[in-house]
Design a protein around this motif. Structure first.
Motif, PDB file in Angstrom:
ATOM      1  N   HIS A 265      10.235  -8.600 -19.968  1.00  0.00           N
ATOM      2  CA  HIS A 265       9.045  -7.765 -20.221  1.00  0.00           C
ATOM      3  C   HIS A 265       8.130  -7.802 -18.998  1.00  0.00           C
ATOM      4  N   ALA A 266       8.011  -8.992 -18.400  1.00  0.00           N
ATOM      5  CA  ALA A 266       7.119  -9.139 -17.237  1.00  0.00           C
ATOM      6  C   ALA A 266       7.555  -8.203 -16.106  1.00  0.00           C
ATOM      7  N   GLN A 267       8.858  -8.134 -15.873  1.00  0.00           N
ATOM      8  CA  GLN A 267       9.361  -7.270 -14.787  1.00  0.00           C
ATOM      9  C   GLN A 267       9.059  -5.794 -15.079  1.00  0.00           C
ATOM     10  N   VAL A 268       9.230  -5.420 -16.344  1.00  0.00           N
ATOM     11  CA  VAL A 268       8.990  -4.008 -16.709  1.00  0.00           C
ATOM     12  C   VAL A 268       7.506  -3.663 -16.527  1.00  0.00           C
ATOM     13  N   ILE A 269       6.645  -4.553 -16.991  1.00  0.00           N
ATOM     14  CA  ILE A 269       5.195  -4.255 -16.920  1.00  0.00           C
ATOM     15  C   ILE A 269       4.755  -4.219 -15.452  1.00  0.00           C
ATOM     16  N   ARG A 270       5.241  -5.187 -14.684  1.00  0.00           N
ATOM     17  CA  ARG A 270       4.876  -5.231 -13.255  1.00  0.00           C
ATOM     18  C   ARG A 270       5.323  -3.943 -12.551  1.00  0.00           C
ATOM     19  N   CYS A 271       6.518  -3.512 -12.932  1.00  0.00           N
ATOM     20  CA  CYS A 271       7.066  -2.271 -12.354  1.00  0.00           C
ATOM     21  C   CYS A 271       6.106  -1.108 -12.616  1.00  0.00           C
ATOM     22  N   VAL A 272       5.583  -1.032 -13.831  1.00  0.00           N
ATOM     23  CA  VAL A 272       4.689   0.090 -14.163  1.00  0.00           C
ATOM     24  C   VAL A 272       3.398  -0.005 -13.355  1.00  0.00           C
ATOM     25  N   TYR A 273       2.789  -1.180 -13.316  1.00  0.00           N
ATOM     26  CA  TYR A 273       1.499  -1.299 -12.609  1.00  0.00           C
ATOM     27  C   TYR A 273       1.674  -1.039 -11.106  1.00  0.00           C
ATOM     28  N   ASP A 274       2.720  -1.633 -10.500  1.00  0.00           N
ATOM     29  CA  ASP A 274       2.953  -1.383  -9.065  1.00  0.00           C
ATOM     30  C   ASP A 274       3.166   0.109  -8.815  1.00  0.00           C
ATOM     31  N   SER A 275       3.964   0.723  -9.676  1.00  0.00           N
ATOM     32  CA  SER A 275       4.298   2.146  -9.477  1.00  0.00           C
ATOM     33  C   SER A 275       3.062   3.023  -9.623  1.00  0.00           C
ATOM     34  N   LEU A 276       2.199   2.686 -10.575  1.00  0.00           N
ATOM     35  CA  LEU A 276       0.970   3.478 -10.735  1.00  0.00           C
ATOM     36  C   LEU A 276       0.080   3.337  -9.499  1.00  0.00           C
ATOM     37  N   ALA A 277      -0.070   2.106  -8.997  1.00  0.00           N
ATOM     38  CA  ALA A 277      -0.932   1.911  -7.809  1.00  0.00           C
ATOM     39  C   ALA A 277      -0.373   2.708  -6.623  1.00  0.00           C
ATOM     40  N   LEU A 278       0.948   2.710  -6.492  1.00  0.00           N
ATOM     41  CA  LEU A 278       1.563   3.468  -5.384  1.00  0.00           C
ATOM     42  C   LEU A 278       1.409   4.968  -5.597  1.00  0.00           C
ATOM     43  N   LYS A 279       1.514   5.385  -6.839  1.00  0.00           N
ATOM     44  CA  LYS A 279       1.312   6.806  -7.145  1.00  0.00           C
ATOM     45  C   LYS A 279      -0.126   7.213  -6.795  1.00  0.00           C
ATOM     46  N   TYR A 280      -1.081   6.308  -7.030  1.00  0.00           N
ATOM     47  CA  TYR A 280      -2.474   6.616  -6.684  1.00  0.00           C
ATOM     48  C   TYR A 280      -2.603   6.802  -5.167  1.00  0.00           C
ATOM     49  N   ARG A 281      -1.910   5.963  -4.396  1.00  0.00           N
ATOM     50  CA  ARG A 281      -1.973   6.135  -2.930  1.00  0.00           C
ATOM     51  C   ARG A 281      -1.359   7.478  -2.521  1.00  0.00           C
ATOM     52  N   PHE A 282      -0.220   7.773  -3.117  1.00  0.00           N
ATOM     53  CA  PHE A 282       0.491   9.030  -2.843  1.00  0.00           C
ATOM     54  C   PHE A 282      -0.434  10.225  -3.144  1.00  0.00           C
ATOM     55  N   THR A 283      -1.112  10.156  -4.272  1.00  0.00           N
ATOM     56  CA  THR A 283      -2.002  11.239  -4.710  1.00  0.00           C
ATOM     57  C   THR A 283      -3.186  11.371  -3.749  1.00  0.00           C
ATOM     58  N   LEU A 284      -3.752  10.230  -3.379  1.00  0.00           N
ATOM     59  CA  LEU A 284      -4.874  10.247  -2.438  1.00  0.00           C
ATOM     60  C   LEU A 284      -4.464  10.930  -1.133  1.00  0.00           C
ATOM     61  N   GLU A 285      -3.275  10.571  -0.643  1.00  0.00           N
ATOM     62  CA  GLU A 285      -2.816  11.171   0.619  1.00  0.00           C
ATOM     63  C   GLU A 285      -2.611  12.679   0.459  1.00  0.00           C
ATOM     64  N   GLN A 286      -2.109  13.090  -0.681  1.00  0.00           N
ATOM     65  CA  GLN A 286      -1.927  14.535  -0.907  1.00  0.00           C
ATOM     66  C   GLN A 286      -3.271  15.259  -0.939  1.00  0.00           C
ATOM     67  N   ILE A 287      -4.238  14.670  -1.636  1.00  0.00           N
ATOM     68  CA  ILE A 287      -5.559  15.326  -1.744  1.00  0.00           C
ATOM     69  C   ILE A 287      -6.156  15.490  -0.359  1.00  0.00           C
ATOM     70  N   ARG A 288      -5.963  14.470   0.472  1.00  0.00           N
ATOM     71  CA  ARG A 288      -6.547  14.531   1.821  1.00  0.00           C
ATOM     72  C   ARG A 288      -5.922  15.646   2.666  1.00  0.00           C
ATOM     73  N   THR A 289      -4.721  16.098   2.288  1.00  0.00           N
ATOM     74  CA  THR A 289      -4.113  17.184   3.081  1.00  0.00           C
ATOM     75  C   THR A 289      -4.713  18.549   2.743  1.00  0.00           C
ATOM     76  N   VAL A 290      -5.396  18.652   1.604  1.00  0.00           N
ATOM     77  CA  VAL A 290      -5.929  19.977   1.235  1.00  0.00           C
ATOM     78  C   VAL A 290      -7.453  20.012   1.131  1.00  0.00           C
ATOM     79  N   SER A 291      -8.090  18.857   1.246  1.00  0.00           N
ATOM     80  CA  SER A 291      -9.546  18.840   1.144  1.00  0.00           C
ATOM     81  C   SER A 291     -10.125  18.055   2.315  1.00  0.00           C
ATOM     82  N   ALA A 292     -11.205  18.595   2.878  1.00  0.00           N
ATOM     83  CA  ALA A 292     -11.853  17.918   4.014  1.00  0.00           C
ATOM     84  C   ALA A 292     -12.849  16.871   3.528  1.00  0.00           C
ATOM     85  N   LEU A 293     -12.998  16.742   2.220  1.00  0.00           N
ATOM     86  CA  LEU A 293     -13.970  15.783   1.675  1.00  0.00           C
ATOM     87  C   LEU A 293     -13.659  14.367   2.178  1.00  0.00           C
TER      88      LEU A 293
END
Ligand SMILES: Nc1ncnc2c1ncn2[C@@H]1O[C@H](COP(=O)(O)OP(=O)(O)OP(=O)(O)O)[C@@H](O)[C@H]1O
Ligand SMILES: C[C@H](O)[C@H](O)[C@@H](O)C(=O)CO
Length: 491
Positions: free
Chosen positions: A371-399
């Motif tokens: 269970h620990a491995q599965v939960i860790r997988c989800v949290y790590d993946s979400l944090a990485l997805k947030y970075r991915f999303t941030l980088e995408q937003i920066r490509t279309v917004s000058a904010l």
């Protein structure tokens, strides 16, 4: 006498609550008067929401506010998740349980509609992220299936509008919730009639649009009698829970991204106008309508749904608290397993831990067993997805994005907040956790004349709630994990 007691009904996909807000001297105090579970109901192979029991829970909330807490609210307002709707017949009766958005009836609806109207055209006309469950696709699937339910439908009402209707008898459609339908003109409180007609959806079933903060009527006499309430105003707040949540981001400037973290993680920026281009289409980003004409340019990320569904799948073995799940993850090896949280296999799998393990195995990472491995997988993946999303937003917004505000129940997850700061290398400010109810209450306060503007609302939030700051750890290197994540997403 001044109006300062506002009752918010905030319905999430996993829980609902009635929260009393008391506004005095520029500060807001919240009292949770009622909380209840919410879950999709599986009937005859389809998934539905039980609108009638939800309404009953809301009435219980109103009754408790008056009887147990001794407060007659000055007004009420309802917010819920997006896209789902009820059907009314010509006598004004609700004639079916509303389908829940995770139902499989729309599995092919997007491709089916794109045969009629090109995808690019639909995006240009709406500016909304393609998700198979958007109301446009739900309705189109009914048109295509020649649904007898649609045939006898006189009007549809989105979930918060339907609950407002049950309270007040007034049938209107509020802008923020309507914007989730993919049936509005981008950035405008206006039905995209041309698109709706081309899709074969009868425009006669749509009701008049109102802005967030419109007093639509008063509590009906029978509901007032049943609950002991006065016939106070029913306010169409920002009916989409994300719109309410973002209205209560405690920011004093604009240089931030937000993550509204609940069942979903909604990550984006607030914009004065919609961002609709070939690039935002390619990245599949949404432009939802908010308070005071603001646009939420954001990505719907599958979010805590993965954790909620793991918890549900393990109930027979152990009933974990959220804190216990976090504690397990903390002790598991980081980045051993990663998933793309938005892969379609996670939308509504029969068993979430199995779906996660299958994804890991198929992508050559082996199979998480504990269970620990599965939960860790989800949290790590979400944090990485947030970075991915941030980088995408920066490509279309000058904010200039200098920090991330995390709000909603998920902001209680201090471990994920830290992972998010580390992955994105940005300061994370967590709270308020009852952001949605707070936004709901403050829109009511504005409608009742107690506040003047969105800026006033955010001042109140800043003065009323503590937030916690998480700084990125400069010694941690996430780049290797991020490269692995990018390879997974590109598969
Ligand atoms: N103490 C905690 N530790 C870790 N995670 C938490 C904690 N408290 C809440 N959460 C997370 O927050 C989620 C619930 O958030 P919230 O109550 O905002 O959701 P919701 O209102 O039911 O859903 P929706 O997004 O549909 O409104 C849970 O699924 C859980 O993952
Ligand atoms: C369908 C989702 O509920 C919706 O898109 C999301 O924005 C939401 O409402 C999260 O609560």
């Amino acid at each position: 006498m001044s109006k300062n007691h506002f009752l918010a009904f905030d319905l999430g996909a996993s829980s609902g609550r009635a929260i009393l807000g008391t506004l005095a001297n520029g500060k807001l105090a919240l009292t949770e008067v009622h909380r209840f579970e919410n879950q999709m109901q599986q009937i005859n192979g389809h998934f539905f929401w039980n609108i009638f029991s939800l309404f009953s829970e809301l009435k219980t909330g109103l009754k408790k506010c008056i009887q147990e807490y001794g407060v007659q609210p000055d007004s009420i307002g309802v917010d819920t998740w997006g896209v789902d709707f009820v059907h009314l017949n010509k006598e004004g009766m609700i004639i079916s349980l509303p389908f829940a958005y995770r139902d499989s009836r729309t599995d092919t609806a997007m491709d089916d509609l794109f045969q009629l109207i090109p995808k690019e055209e639909v995006y240009r006309q709406t500016g909304i992220q393609f998700m198979q469950f958007n109301s446009l696709f739900q309705l189109f699937s009914m048109v295509k299936d020649q649904s007898s339910l649609l045939e006898i439908t006189d009007q549809i009402l989105f979930m918060p509008d339907a609950l407002n209707y049950l309270f007040s008898g007034e049938a209107v459609t509020e802008y923020s919730i309507a914007s989730t339908s993919q049936m509005l003109v981008p950035g405008k409180n206006q039905w995209q009639v041309d698109l709706i007609e081309k899709a074969g959806i009868p425009t006669s079933i749509l009701t008049d649009l109102v802005d967030p903060g419109t007093i639509i009527g008063r509590i009906k006499a029978d509901v007032a009698r049943e609950t002991g309430s006065a016939q106070v105003p029913v306010i169409a707040v920002a009916g989409h829970d994300t719109a309410s949540a973002i209205a209560s981001v405690p920011a004093s400037d604009k240089h931030y991204a937000y993550i509204s973290s609940g069942t979903w993680s909604l990550m984006g920026i607030e914009s004065d106008q919609p961002l609709v281009s070939d690039q935002t289409l390619a990245m599949n980003y949404t432009n939802e309508g908010g308070v005071e004409g603001t646009t939420r340019f954001l990505k719907n990320i599958m979010g805590m749904w993965l954790i909620q569904e793991c918890r549900r799948a393990w109930l027979n073995e152990k009933k974990y608290s959220w804190d216990e799940m976090v504690a397990l993850a903390k002790n598991a090896e980081p980045f051993q397993f990663l998933v793309n949280p938005d892969d379609a296999v996670f939308l509504n799998p029969a068993n979430m831990p199995d779906a996660i393990a299958a994804f890991c195995e198929k992508s050559g990472q082996g199979r998480p067993e504990s269970h620990a491995q599965v939960i860790r997988c989800v949290y790590d993946s979400l944090a990485l997805k947030y970075r991915f999303t941030l980088e995408q937003i920066r490509t279309v917004s000058a904010l200039p994005i200098e920090k991330i505000h995390i709000i909603g129940g998920g902001a209680n997850n201090r471990f994920l907040n830290q992972l998010t700061a580390d992955a994105t290398k940005l300061k994370v400010i967590a709270g308020p956790t009852e952001a949605t109810a707070t936004g709901n209450i403050l829109v009511q306060a504005k409608a009742m004349g107690a506040l003047q503007s969105l800026a006033d609302m955010r001042d109140v939030v800043r003065h009323s709630f503590d937030v916690e700051t998480f700084l990125p750890n400069p010694d941690l290197d996430w780049d290797g994990a991020y490269a692995k994540y990018q390879r997974l997403v590109a598969r």
